[in-house]
Enzyme design. Structure first.
Site, PDB file in Angstrom:
ATOM      1  N   ARG A 286      36.194  25.612  26.705  1.00 42.35           N
ATOM      2  CA  ARG A 286      34.857  25.317  26.215  1.00 42.35           C
ATOM      3  C   ARG A 286      34.168  24.315  26.866  1.00 42.35           C
ATOM      4  NH1 ARG A 286      35.832  24.583  19.754  1.00 42.35           N
ATOM      5  NH2 ARG A 286      34.460  22.763  20.369  1.00 42.35           N
TER       6      ARG A 286
ATOM      7  N   ARG B 176      43.018  22.403  27.083  1.00 40.96           N
ATOM      8  CA  ARG B 176      42.767  23.389  25.865  1.00 40.96           C
ATOM      9  C   ARG B 176      42.000  24.546  26.256  1.00 40.96           C
ATOM     10  NH1 ARG B 176      40.203  22.357  19.873  1.00 40.96           N
ATOM     11  NH2 ARG B 176      38.260  22.379  21.008  1.00 40.96           N
TER      12      ARG B 176
ATOM     13  N   LYS C   1      44.730  20.007  14.612  1.00 36.68           N
ATOM     14  CA  LYS C   1      44.760  20.433  13.248  1.00 36.68           C
ATOM     15  C   LYS C   1      45.086  21.944  12.937  1.00 36.68           C
ATOM     16  CE  LYS C   1      39.871  19.654  12.378  1.00 36.68           C
ATOM     17  NZ  LYS C   1      39.763  19.147  13.819  1.00 36.68           N
TER      18      LYS C   1
ATOM     19  N   ARG D 244      31.745  13.258  21.008  1.00 40.88           N
ATOM     20  CA  ARG D 244      32.096  14.187  19.633  1.00 40.88           C
ATOM     21  C   ARG D 244      33.035  13.206  18.822  1.00 40.88           C
ATOM     22  NH1 ARG D 244      34.652  19.067  22.426  1.00 40.88           N
ATOM     23  NH2 ARG D 244      35.390  19.644  20.157  1.00 40.88           N
TER      24      ARG D 244
ATOM     25  N   ARG E  87      34.051  17.951   6.432  1.00 37.36           N
ATOM     26  CA  ARG E  87      33.517  17.315   7.611  1.00 37.36           C
ATOM     27  C   ARG E  87      32.899  16.052   6.961  1.00 37.36           C
ATOM     28  NH1 ARG E  87      34.198  20.236  12.821  1.00 37.36           N
ATOM     29  NH2 ARG E  87      34.786  22.220  12.401  1.00 37.36           N
TER      30      ARG E  87
END
Ligand SMILES: [Zn+2]
Length: 209
Positions: free
Chosen positions: A154, A121, A13, A165, A87
């Site tokens: 990360r 990522r 996103k 998650r 969220r």
């Protein structure tokens, strides 16, 4: 046009929001960037946020809402692309008090695609920009195109953590999705292929606006 771009962690996103910003000429507002900026500028809100994160606690809804309100009211006439917020259903309702959202883009991406994407990522240590070792490579390996900062992976981008998650995302996002669908603001877009370029997904999003 006031757009919310909504989707699980790793759905891309942030990338799509930034491409949409260029195409539509309206600001991309990322809740994560706003929080980082308050901390960097050492504002009162920034200091408050640091207190929570130093204590390992979640930043309360009201604090994030206040930061957003401050930023969104600057762009109410031009419109914006909001990413990373809301969220939860509480945040969605709070957002209604600040701005009248025109459209919510809901990114549907299968878990296996997200795991694959997140494990490749990388993020800039200095400015927070996101890259991908497969689909969105920086010009120089390990360096940010925008600021030259160091790129890192990360710690929570590991398959086991990602799946956890995603489970949490599904629980909190369902009421938000229902809320916007009921008000006929939701536009679904499905991306079940890791090799699709961000540009072509953005083409599809543009057709939904
Ligand atoms: Zn950078």
């Amino acid at each position: 046009m006031k757009i919310v771009i909504f989707g699980p962690p790793g759905s891309g996103k942030g990338t799509y929001a930034s491409l949409l910003k260029n195409r539509l000429g309206i600001p991309h507002i990322s809740s994560g960037d706003l929080v980082r900026e308050e901390i960097r500028k050492e504002t009162n809100l920034g200091k408050e946020i640091e207190k929570y994160s130093d204590a390992g606690e979640l930043v309360p809804n009201e604090v994030i809402a206040e930061i957003l309100k401050k930023r969104l009211t600057q762009d109410l006439s031009r419109g914006f692309i909001l990413e990373g917020y809301p969220r939860t259903i509480e945040q969605a309702k709070q957002l209604d008090n600040v701005a009248k959202i025109d459209v919510v883009i809901n990114l549907n991406v299968p878990d296996r695609v997200i795991v694959e994407r997140l494990s490749t990522r990388v993020q800039c240590k200095s400015c927070g920009s996101i890259y991908n070792e497969r689909t969105l490579k920086p010009r120089i390996v390990g360096k940010c195109d925008k600021c030259g900062g160091e790129l890192f992976k990360r710690a929570d981008d590991q398959p086991k953590v990602i799946l956890e998650r995603l489970k949490i995302y599904k629980e909190t996002s369902t009421p938000v999705i229902d809320y916007y669908r009921m008000r006929k603001l939701l536009r679904d877009i499905t991306n079940d292929n890791t090799d699709v370029s961000p540009e072509s997904v953005t083409d599809r999003i543009m057709k939904l606006l």
